[in-house]
Design an enzyme around this catalytic site. Structure first.
Site, mmCIF file in Angstrom:
data_model
loop_
_atom_site.group_PDB
_atom_site.id
_atom_site.type_symbol
_atom_site.label_atom_id
_atom_site.label_comp_id
_atom_site.label_asym_id
_atom_site.label_seq_id
_atom_site.Cartn_x
_atom_site.Cartn_y
_atom_site.Cartn_z
ATOM 1 N N ALA A 45 0.841 -1.207 0.000
ATOM 2 C CA ALA A 45 0.000 0.000 0.000
ATOM 3 C C ALA A 45 0.875 1.255 0.000
ATOM 4 O O ALA A 45 0.638 2.195 -0.762
ATOM 5 C CB ALA A 45 -0.913 -0.010 1.215
ATOM 6 N N ASP A 46 1.930 1.253 0.840
ATOM 7 C CA ASP A 46 2.830 2.417 0.873
ATOM 8 C C ASP A 46 3.543 2.588 -0.460
ATOM 9 O O ASP A 46 3.738 3.698 -0.956
ATOM 10 C CB ASP A 46 3.868 2.260 1.991
ATOM 11 C CG ASP A 46 3.239 2.457 3.362
ATOM 12 O OD1 ASP A 46 3.910 2.162 4.378
ATOM 13 O OD2 ASP A 46 2.072 2.909 3.399
ATOM 14 N N LEU A 94 -1.224 -42.991 -10.652
ATOM 15 C CA LEU A 94 -1.670 -44.383 -10.702
ATOM 16 C C LEU A 94 -2.947 -44.487 -11.512
ATOM 17 O O LEU A 94 -3.767 -43.581 -11.505
ATOM 18 C CB LEU A 94 -1.962 -44.881 -9.284
ATOM 19 C CG LEU A 94 -0.781 -45.023 -8.351
ATOM 20 C CD1 LEU A 94 -1.264 -45.272 -6.930
ATOM 21 C CD2 LEU A 94 0.109 -46.171 -8.809
ATOM 22 N N GLU A 127 -1.642 -51.733 0.058
ATOM 23 C CA GLU A 127 -1.490 -50.753 1.148
ATOM 24 C C GLU A 127 -2.505 -49.630 0.941
ATOM 25 O O GLU A 127 -2.943 -49.401 -0.189
ATOM 26 C CB GLU A 127 -0.082 -50.167 1.120
ATOM 27 C CG GLU A 127 0.138 -49.297 -0.098
ATOM 28 C CD GLU A 127 1.600 -49.104 -0.474
ATOM 29 O OE1 GLU A 127 2.236 -48.259 0.144
ATOM 30 O OE2 GLU A 127 2.080 -49.810 -1.391
ATOM 31 N N LYS A 129 -4.267 -46.149 0.164
ATOM 32 C CA LYS A 129 -3.937 -44.980 -0.648
ATOM 33 C C LYS A 129 -4.261 -43.757 0.206
ATOM 34 O O LYS A 129 -5.422 -43.477 0.505
ATOM 35 C CB LYS A 129 -4.763 -44.967 -1.932
ATOM 36 C CG LYS A 129 -4.441 -43.800 -2.834
ATOM 37 C CD LYS A 129 -5.016 -44.026 -4.222
ATOM 38 C CE LYS A 129 -4.532 -43.020 -5.242
ATOM 39 N NZ LYS A 129 -4.868 -41.649 -4.946
ATOM 40 N N ASP A 131 -4.840 -40.023 1.305
ATOM 41 C CA ASP A 131 -5.379 -38.852 0.615
ATOM 42 C C ASP A 131 -4.657 -37.597 1.098
ATOM 43 O O ASP A 131 -5.142 -36.875 1.959
ATOM 44 C CB ASP A 131 -6.884 -38.771 0.889
ATOM 45 C CG ASP A 131 -7.585 -37.857 -0.100
ATOM 46 O OD1 ASP A 131 -6.938 -37.443 -1.082
ATOM 47 O OD2 ASP A 131 -8.769 -37.562 0.117
ATOM 48 N N TYR A 238 6.302 -44.413 0.987
ATOM 49 C CA TYR A 238 5.883 -45.625 0.288
ATOM 50 C C TYR A 238 6.596 -45.835 -1.042
ATOM 51 O O TYR A 238 6.338 -46.791 -1.753
ATOM 52 C CB TYR A 238 4.366 -45.645 0.064
ATOM 53 C CG TYR A 238 3.817 -44.404 -0.625
ATOM 54 C CD1 TYR A 238 4.134 -44.124 -1.953
ATOM 55 C CD2 TYR A 238 2.996 -43.508 0.044
ATOM 56 C CE1 TYR A 238 3.652 -42.999 -2.585
ATOM 57 C CE2 TYR A 238 2.495 -42.376 -0.580
ATOM 58 C CZ TYR A 238 2.834 -42.127 -1.899
ATOM 59 O OH TYR A 238 2.370 -41.003 -2.526
ATOM 60 N N LYS A 302 0.751 -53.134 -5.841
ATOM 61 C CA LYS A 302 1.985 -53.010 -6.634
ATOM 62 C C LYS A 302 2.616 -54.378 -6.795
ATOM 63 O O LYS A 302 2.568 -55.190 -5.856
ATOM 64 C CB LYS A 302 2.994 -52.090 -5.927
ATOM 65 C CG LYS A 302 2.498 -50.685 -5.703
ATOM 66 C CD LYS A 302 3.436 -49.863 -4.823
ATOM 67 C CE LYS A 302 2.758 -48.534 -4.470
ATOM 68 N NZ LYS A 302 3.466 -47.799 -3.419
ATOM 69 N N LYS A 326 -10.063 -47.942 -5.886
ATOM 70 C CA LYS A 326 -10.744 -46.864 -5.155
ATOM 71 C C LYS A 326 -11.914 -47.401 -4.347
ATOM 72 O O LYS A 326 -12.564 -48.370 -4.742
ATOM 73 C CB LYS A 326 -11.254 -45.815 -6.149
ATOM 74 C CG LYS A 326 -10.153 -45.052 -6.857
ATOM 75 C CD LYS A 326 -9.263 -44.349 -5.873
ATOM 76 C CE LYS A 326 -8.642 -43.072 -6.348
ATOM 77 N NZ LYS A 326 -9.412 -42.011 -6.864
ATOM 78 N N CYS A 431 -26.627 -23.096 -30.042
ATOM 79 C CA CYS A 431 -25.626 -22.781 -29.023
ATOM 80 C C CYS A 431 -26.132 -21.634 -28.151
ATOM 81 O O CYS A 431 -26.500 -20.573 -28.670
ATOM 82 C CB CYS A 431 -24.317 -22.390 -29.702
ATOM 83 S SG CYS A 431 -23.086 -21.770 -28.543
ATOM 84 N N CYS A 434 -23.580 -18.442 -28.891
ATOM 85 C CA CYS A 434 -23.488 -17.706 -30.157
ATOM 86 C C CYS A 434 -24.706 -17.898 -31.048
ATOM 87 O O CYS A 434 -24.820 -17.261 -32.083
ATOM 88 C CB CYS A 434 -22.214 -18.086 -30.908
ATOM 89 S SG CYS A 434 -22.268 -19.730 -31.617
ATOM 90 N N CYS A 455 -21.702 -27.079 -30.930
ATOM 91 C CA CYS A 455 -21.951 -25.806 -31.581
ATOM 92 C C CYS A 455 -21.160 -25.772 -32.879
ATOM 93 O O CYS A 455 -19.978 -26.124 -32.912
ATOM 94 C CB CYS A 455 -21.482 -24.686 -30.651
ATOM 95 S SG CYS A 455 -21.236 -23.125 -31.474
ATOM 96 N N CYS A 461 -17.889 -18.383 -32.265
ATOM 97 C CA CYS A 461 -18.483 -18.641 -30.959
ATOM 98 C C CYS A 461 -17.537 -18.171 -29.860
ATOM 99 O O CYS A 461 -16.424 -18.681 -29.722
ATOM 100 C CB CYS A 461 -18.802 -20.121 -30.793
ATOM 101 S SG CYS A 461 -19.526 -20.478 -29.184
HETATM 102 S S1 IVH Z 1 2.569 -45.185 -5.353
HETATM 103 C C1 IVH Z 1 4.533 -44.821 -9.466
HETATM 104 N N1 IVH Z 1 1.395 -45.557 -3.026
HETATM 105 O O1 IVH Z 1 -1.662 -41.438 -5.197
HETATM 106 C C2 IVH Z 1 3.478 -44.840 -8.429
HETATM 107 N N2 IVH Z 1 0.840 -43.596 -4.266
HETATM 108 O O2 IVH Z 1 -2.849 -41.517 -7.876
HETATM 109 C C3 IVH Z 1 3.769 -43.906 -7.322
HETATM 110 N N3 IVH Z 1 -0.721 -42.101 -3.128
HETATM 111 O O3 IVH Z 1 0.617 -39.323 -6.784
HETATM 112 C C4 IVH Z 1 2.671 -43.776 -6.367
HETATM 113 N N4 IVH Z 1 -0.951 -43.309 -1.296
HETATM 114 O O4 IVH Z 1 0.257 -39.031 -4.264
HETATM 115 C C5 IVH Z 1 1.498 -44.758 -4.112
HETATM 116 N N5 IVH Z 1 0.486 -45.972 -0.937
HETATM 117 C C6 IVH Z 1 0.596 -45.190 -2.003
HETATM 118 C C7 IVH Z 1 -0.101 -43.968 -2.118
HETATM 119 C C8 IVH Z 1 0.034 -43.207 -3.274
HETATM 120 C C9 IVH Z 1 -1.300 -42.192 -1.919
HETATM 121 C C10 IVH Z 1 -0.939 -41.002 -4.079
HETATM 122 C C11 IVH Z 1 0.307 -40.373 -4.635
HETATM 123 C C12 IVH Z 1 0.199 -40.480 -6.122
HETATM 124 C C13 IVH Z 1 -1.263 -40.698 -6.317
HETATM 125 C C14 IVH Z 1 -1.518 -41.485 -7.569
#
Ligand code: IVH
Length: 717
Positions: A45-46, A94, A127, A129, A131, A238, A302, A326, A431, A434, A455, A461
């Site tokens: 701001a200054d 993945l 294992e 996954k 988040d 991991y 894996k 998933k 559309c 447009c 479209c 457009c």
């Molecule tokens: S292995 C070459 N292991 O999921 C593979 N990924 O959708 C490397 N993630 O970008 C990933 N838990 O951020 C792996 N136990 C796990 C994971 C994992 C979470 C994430 C990771 C990756 C994304 C892929």
């Protein structure tokens, strides 16, 4: 300065000249402090007040405007927020699987690719996954030297200072660890820490956070590491990137090694030998999910043996040896208040459901996709009834489903709750942007009517033009920081010639047009001095760009990132690519064959590219763009010391020591191009028993022919 407070109207000419000299020097000094040293002494701001005063004095004494006036200068180069770090090995993502059947297919594909391995002989790890956010942490001689986010997989952001604040991450590795070790895993926030943080925010009357993942991401992206330190972040290791020595030869063993070096690893990881055991473990983790103190969105499988992983290798973005299974999507009920039509880059009309806000799996959802008009009518992709033929109407109570990062969708309605006044939805035939006709094409090959209505307005457009621009600047294309969707809308709508951006080349002429004009972007709401300077820096930083990004950014229909990479690799330079495309005519001639023979590019894609280069408007935009930017020649892929690097190879007949897929993947890993047909440009044909017409053609063209053993000998596999 003594006369700083004198009103501009009261300044004498002498006082004005002195103050302008002072302001020129002072603004320059602050520019340097801000951009060069990252240590500003005054607030924005200054700083802006100084510049405004400078402008006001100049307006009253135009003759006194100095050559070095801040009004004439663009500042020093800004520092990007986080410095980029190029990953020593790419960070991949993945593939996803959603059903038990998908998992069986995945396991079967691994066996099929590797060929001739007895049932249950391949071990898999399973294992959770996590988040969170993936992170690559590099150690050299036992010391943590840097840490980077995944970014686009090739280049991430340097967040070392923030990672150093995470207590669970070792700062040193024990003696005996490899001299170079890149440890990869997930940074996350525990659910309990998230709740505590939100309780504290609420108590302080501040806005609470949405979910642990976003909060962890926000905490990590703080430029000030003390903020990161105040949030409790955690880590699970991991995976790994570069390793100067491998401490184990299995996935499981590697994770145990990471554990022995002091990294937290997930206790639910198991080594399993068949599909049933894998699926049982998935169910078990699913049952434990609500009790875990961290969010997970699936289970990752894996291949355990690292030598098998190496043989399986990668597709463009993900390994063949892993998949993410998933958890089922979460659903909720809400009311559909309206259906809007969005017009995309290729003219596709996409219906979007506007919803009464509803929380689905911890996220508030107000919009969802309705896919296309048949979907709304209750018809599937082949015209078959879906949802027992129920249509979707405004006013309906609908079931919204959300799975991970995927856009939420409406999966069904609740028929008993349909209001009596609800009427079938009428999909527009023109559309909405447009007014051009919107039509459903007939698929060239199958003769079926396309599900998508488009479209026909093309360049007239506005929606298509603006979406084209948004695609051009998007993350995997030009990736221009500070030029997002909001800014593109602004520049596209701007009528002033010093501000407007209608096509991609306009982005690169903006700064010059600004310099020559009195309408200054920095005086417009939402921009400001610093952001404008950063924007121009970001634009100029993109005047050279990788060829594959350039091709992808053009927005040719069907040309996604993977195809763009294939094209860049095949043609090497933009000049060669454009010449080839202009020469090619569908279905015949060398130029067409060169394009169509690229493995991974089919006829539909090839046609779309050739057609794109027939349109004079496209050629005009490209020509103007090339006056501003330079696409870099594509790098010759990996292993240039391999004897087959850069060679075009054709496999034909049956192979005995490896499957066709494996042979192809191996050749590509060694830098060869694999083609499906023999031409004069083929360098090598690997022929197994039963080879027929391709072998004949090779003889006819005098192409070298070898058998499988000779191939393996040549590449020393
Ligand atoms: S292995 C070459 N292991 O999921 C593979 N990924 O959708 C490397 N993630 O970008 C990933 N838990 O951020 C792996 N136990 C796990 C994971 C994992 C979470 C994430 C990771 C990756 C994304 C892929």
């Amino acid at each position: 300065m003594a006369n700083e407070k004198i009103p501009v109207e009261a300044l004498s000419e002498e006082q004005a000249a002195a103050e302008l000299a002072f302001l020129a020097a002072e603004v320059a000094r602050h520019d340097e402090l801000y951009h060069g040293k990252d240590q500003p002494e005054i607030s924005d701001a200054d700083y802006d007040a100084m510049k405004r005063r400078n402008d006001a004095i100049e307006a009253r004494f135009p003759a006194l405007v100095r050559d070095d006036s801040p009004s004439r200068r663009v500042g020093a180069a800004p520092l990007a927020t986080f410095a980029p770090i190029m990953h020593a090995r790419p960070m991949l993502s993945l593939d996803n699987t959603f059903s038990d059947e998908d998992v069986r297919d995945f396991i079967a594909s691994v066996y099929r690719f590797l060929g001739r391995l007895p049932d249950d002989s391949i071990a898999f790890t399973a294992e959770p996954k996590i988040d969170g956010l993936s992170m690559s942490i590099r150690y050299e001689n036992g010391r943590l030297v840097n840490a980077a986010t995944r970014g686009d997989g090739t280049t991430g952001e340097n967040v070392t200072a923030n990672i150093l604040t995470i207590a669970e991450i070792p700062k040193r590795l024990p003696a005996g660890a490899p001299a170079i070790a890149e440890v990869r895993g997930e940074v996350y926030m525990a659910k309990s820490d998230f709740q505590a943080l939100n309780a504290q925010m609420a108590a302080e009357g501040k806005q609470t956070y949405v979910n642990p993942r976003n909060t962890a991401a926000g905490s990590l992206r703080q430029l000030d590491p003390t903020v990161t330190a105040s949030r409790k972040l955690r880590f699970f290791a991991y995976a790994w990137g570069e390793m100067s020595e491998m401490p184990a030869d299995t996935q499981f063993g590697m994770v145990q090694a990471l554990k022995s070096w002091g990294f937290p690893v997930n206790p639910l990881m198991k080594r399993l030998f068949n599909v049933d055991a894998i699926i049982a473990h998935y169910r078990e983790i699913g049952l434990e999910r609500p009790d875990l103190d961290y969010d997970i969105d699936g289970v990752v499988y894996k291949v355990d043996q690292l030598d098998l992983q190496a043989r399986l290798g990668f597709r463009s973005r993900s390994p063949r040896w892993a998949t993410a299974h998933k958890f089922p999507a979460e659903q909720a009920l809400t009311t559909l208040t309206a259906i809007d039509i969005q017009v995309g880059r290729t003219g596709a009309l996409t219906p979007v459901a506007r919803l009464e806000p509803v929380t689905v799996g911890g996220v508030v959802v107000t919009n969802a996709t309705l896919h296309n008009e048949d979907y709304i009518r209750g018809l599937g992709n082949s015209g078959e009834p879906i949802r027992d033929g129920r249509d979707i109407r405004v006013g309906d109570v609908v079931i919204v489903q959300r799975a991970g990062d995927v856009i939420p969708q409406i999966v069904d309605i609740v028929p008993e709750k349909r209001p009596p006044e609800a009427v079938p939805y009428e999909f527009p035939k023109t559309c909405p942007v447009c007014g051009s006709h919107a039509v459903r094409d007939i698929h060239e090959k199958t003769g079926k009517v396309d599900a998508v209505r488009r479209c026909t307005g093309g360049f007239v457009c506005r929606a298509q033009a603006v979406e084209h621009l948004k695609h051009f600047v998007s993350r995997n294309a030009y990736d221009i920081e500070g030029l997002g969707s909001k800014q593109i809308d602004f520049f596209f709508e701007a009528d002033d010639p010093a501000l407007s951006i209608r096509t991609a080349p306009d982005i690169f002429t903006l700064e010059r047009r600004q310099e020559a004009s009195l309408t200054k972007l920095e005086n417009i709401d939402g921009f400001g001095r610093v952001s404008v300077r950063k924007l121009f820096e970001a634009i100029n930083a993109r005047r050279t760009v990788a060829l594959n990004r350039f091709i992808y950014a053009l927005g040719i229909r069907h040309v996604g990132e993977t195809t763009a990479k294939l094209l860049a690799r095949a043609y090497g330079t933009y000049t060669a690519f454009e010449a080839g495309m202009k020469e090619a005519a569908p279905l015949s001639g060398d130029a067409w064959n060169d394009l169509n023979n690229i493995d991974g590019i089919g006829e539909v894609v090839a046609r779309a590219i050739v057609e794109f280069y027939k349109e004079p408007r496209n050629l005009d935009v490209i020509e103007r763009l090339l006056a501003e930017v330079t696409p870099e020649a594509a790098e010759v892929p990996v292993a240039s010391d391999s004897p087959v690097a850069g060679k075009t190879v054709v496999f034909t007949g049956s192979l005995e020591k490896m499957t066709r897929d494996e042979a192809k993947a191996m050749a590509e890993r060694l830098g060869a191009k694999v083609s499906g047909s023999v031409s004069k440009k083929t360098d090598l044909v690997v022929a197994g028993p039963g080879a027929g017409s391709k072998l004949e053609k090779a003889r006819e063209f005098g192409v070298e022919v070898i058998d499988e053993d000779a191939w393996l000998e040549r590449v020393k596999a």
